[in-house]
Write a protein that holds these residues in place. Structure first.
Motif, mmCIF file in Angstrom:
data_model
loop_
_atom_site.group_PDB
_atom_site.id
_atom_site.type_symbol
_atom_site.label_atom_id
_atom_site.label_comp_id
_atom_site.label_asym_id
_atom_site.label_seq_id
_atom_site.Cartn_x
_atom_site.Cartn_y
_atom_site.Cartn_z
ATOM 1 N N SER A 1 -24.075 -37.798 -10.178
ATOM 2 C CA SER A 1 -22.981 -38.230 -11.046
ATOM 3 C C SER A 1 -23.258 -39.603 -11.655
ATOM 4 O O SER A 1 -22.882 -39.856 -12.802
ATOM 5 N N LEU A 2 -23.919 -40.488 -10.917
ATOM 6 C CA LEU A 2 -24.250 -41.812 -11.451
ATOM 7 C C LEU A 2 -25.203 -41.687 -12.635
ATOM 8 O O LEU A 2 -24.976 -42.269 -13.698
ATOM 9 N N GLU A 3 -26.262 -40.903 -12.477
ATOM 10 C CA GLU A 3 -27.212 -40.696 -13.570
ATOM 11 C C GLU A 3 -26.543 -40.019 -14.767
ATOM 12 O O GLU A 3 -26.772 -40.406 -15.909
ATOM 13 N N TYR A 4 -25.739 -39.015 -14.478
ATOM 14 C CA TYR A 4 -25.042 -38.297 -15.546
ATOM 15 C C TYR A 4 -24.152 -39.251 -16.337
ATOM 16 O O TYR A 4 -24.162 -39.259 -17.565
ATOM 17 N N PHE A 5 -23.401 -40.081 -15.616
ATOM 18 C CA PHE A 5 -22.502 -41.026 -16.276
ATOM 19 C C PHE A 5 -23.290 -42.030 -17.123
ATOM 20 O O PHE A 5 -22.967 -42.267 -18.281
ATOM 21 N N ILE A 6 -24.331 -42.626 -16.551
ATOM 22 C CA ILE A 6 -25.079 -43.664 -17.274
ATOM 23 C C ILE A 6 -25.773 -43.089 -18.500
ATOM 24 O O ILE A 6 -25.725 -43.681 -19.582
ATOM 25 N N PHE B 1 -32.804 -44.779 -20.475
ATOM 26 C CA PHE B 1 -32.502 -44.281 -19.131
ATOM 27 C C PHE B 1 -33.733 -44.366 -18.224
ATOM 28 O O PHE B 1 -33.631 -44.720 -17.047
ATOM 29 N N ASP B 2 -34.896 -44.069 -18.774
ATOM 30 C CA ASP B 2 -36.133 -44.066 -17.985
ATOM 31 C C ASP B 2 -36.520 -45.455 -17.490
ATOM 32 O O ASP B 2 -37.373 -45.585 -16.607
ATOM 33 N N LYS B 3 -35.910 -46.494 -18.011
ATOM 34 C CA LYS B 3 -36.187 -47.860 -17.554
ATOM 35 C C LYS B 3 -35.361 -48.231 -16.322
ATOM 36 O O LYS B 3 -35.563 -49.292 -15.744
ATOM 37 N N ASP C 1 -33.119 -38.152 -27.007
ATOM 38 C CA ASP C 1 -34.427 -38.775 -26.796
ATOM 39 C C ASP C 1 -34.345 -40.300 -26.775
ATOM 40 O O ASP C 1 -35.050 -40.961 -26.016
ATOM 41 N N GLN C 2 -33.453 -40.876 -27.578
ATOM 42 C CA GLN C 2 -33.274 -42.331 -27.571
ATOM 43 C C GLN C 2 -32.634 -42.792 -26.263
ATOM 44 O O GLN C 2 -33.065 -43.782 -25.664
ATOM 45 N N ALA C 3 -31.624 -42.065 -25.815
ATOM 46 C CA ALA C 3 -30.960 -42.408 -24.552
ATOM 47 C C ALA C 3 -31.933 -42.245 -23.387
ATOM 48 O O ALA C 3 -31.931 -43.045 -22.448
ATOM 49 N N LYS D 1 -31.734 -51.565 -11.117
ATOM 50 C CA LYS D 1 -32.030 -50.637 -10.047
ATOM 51 C C LYS D 1 -30.742 -50.278 -9.326
ATOM 52 O O LYS D 1 -29.870 -51.119 -9.155
ATOM 53 N N PHE D 2 -30.677 -49.015 -8.924
ATOM 54 C CA PHE D 2 -29.527 -48.514 -8.178
ATOM 55 C C PHE D 2 -29.997 -47.899 -6.872
ATOM 56 O O PHE D 2 -30.943 -47.115 -6.862
ATOM 57 N N ILE D 3 -29.342 -48.270 -5.795
ATOM 58 C CA ILE D 3 -29.516 -47.590 -4.517
ATOM 59 C C ILE D 3 -28.235 -46.804 -4.313
ATOM 60 O O ILE D 3 -27.142 -47.360 -4.391
ATOM 61 N N THR D 4 -28.368 -45.522 -4.065
ATOM 62 C CA THR D 4 -27.172 -44.708 -3.848
ATOM 63 C C THR D 4 -27.305 -43.895 -2.569
ATOM 64 O O THR D 4 -28.374 -43.415 -2.235
ATOM 65 N N PHE D 5 -26.191 -43.783 -1.871
ATOM 66 C CA PHE D 5 -26.139 -42.973 -0.657
ATOM 67 C C PHE D 5 -25.684 -41.556 -0.982
ATOM 68 O O PHE D 5 -25.583 -40.723 -0.102
#
Length: 189
Positions: free
Chosen positions: A10-15, A34-36, A28-30, A1-5
Motif C-alpha cells: 500500500s505504501l508503494e501504491y500510494f507513493i 519511484f525507482d529512486k 514511465d515518468q512516475a 528510504k522506507f523501512i516497513t513492517f
C-alpha cells in the motif's frame, strides 16, 4: 528510504500514484522517480506491483479481488506469493542481518519518522536503534533524530513508549506527536 513492517504494497501504491497525480506524470515518468526510492520490507512483500518488474507472471495487481475466484483457484493463485513472506525470530541469522540493514538506514538518515509503528519490543530491536546509539560519540543520539506519532494510543501506552524510547536513546532526544498521519505530515511538511 522506507523501512516497513508491512508485507502489503500500500505504501508503494500510494507513493507511485501520488507522484503521478500531484505532478501530472505518465506512468514511465512516475516510475523513474519511484525507482529512486528504496523500500525495505522487513517481513518481505507479497509481490511486485505492475510498475516494479517487467515479468508479467510475478505481478499481483493491487486490490486483487479475492471474491471473484472459487476458493481452490484462489489458493493456487495466491500460494506462490506466500513464499515471499518471511518469519524472523530474535535468535536467527535473519534477525541479525535485518537489524544490521535497518541500523545502516537509520545511521544514514537525518531524521527517522515512525508512522503507525506498533513499538513491539521485537520490532524495536529489529531497527537496531540501541546498537546505533552505542556506536555514537557519548552514546547520544542527535536532537530530534527520531520523530513518531502516538495517535490512537492511551495516555498510559504513550508514556510507556516515551519512557522506552528515552531510556534507549539516553535523554529526551525524540519528538512525539499525537496526530494522525495526515495531520502529522501537514504539520511537519
Amino acid at each position: 528510504k522506507f523501512i516497513t513492517f508491512n508485507y502489503d504494497r500500500s505504501l508503494e501504491y500510494f507513493i507511485f500514484n501520488a507522484l503521478k497525480n500531484y505532478y501530472d506524470l505518465q506512468d514511465d515518468q512516475a516510475k523513474r522517480l519511484f525507482d529512486k526510492i528504496t523500500f525495505y520490507h522487513i517481513y518481505g512483500a507479497v509481490a511486485p506491483l505492475e510498475w516494479e518488474v517487467e515479468q508479467e507472471g510475478k505481478i499481483l495487481s493491487f486490490g486483487y479481488d479475492v471474491t471473484e475466484k472459487p476458493p481452490t483457484e484462489l489458493i493456487y493463485k495466491l500460494y506462490p506469493y506466500a513464499q515471499n513472506i518471511n518469519i524472523i525470530n530474535e535468535t536467527g541469522i535473519d534477525f541479525e542481518n535485518t537489524a544490521k540493514k535497518c541500523k545502516g538506514f537509520i545511521k544514514e538518515a537525518d531524521k527517522v519518522f515512525m508512522l503507525g509503528f506498533g513499538f513491539l519490543t521485537s520490532n524495536f530491536k529489529l531497527l537496531g536503534i540501541e546498537e546505533y546509539r552505542l556506536e555514537l560519540p557519548n552514546q547520544k543520539v542527535p536532537e530530534d533524530k527520531f520523530i513518531y506519532t502516538t495517535f490512537g494510543l492511551s495516555t498510559g501506552d504513550e508514556i510507556e513508549i516515551t519512557n522506552k524510547f528515552s531510556t534507549t536513546l539516553v535523554g529526551r532526544r525524540i519528538k512525539s506527536y499525537k496526530e494522525n498521519i495526515y495531520e502529522f505530515m501537514n504539520h511537519y511538511y
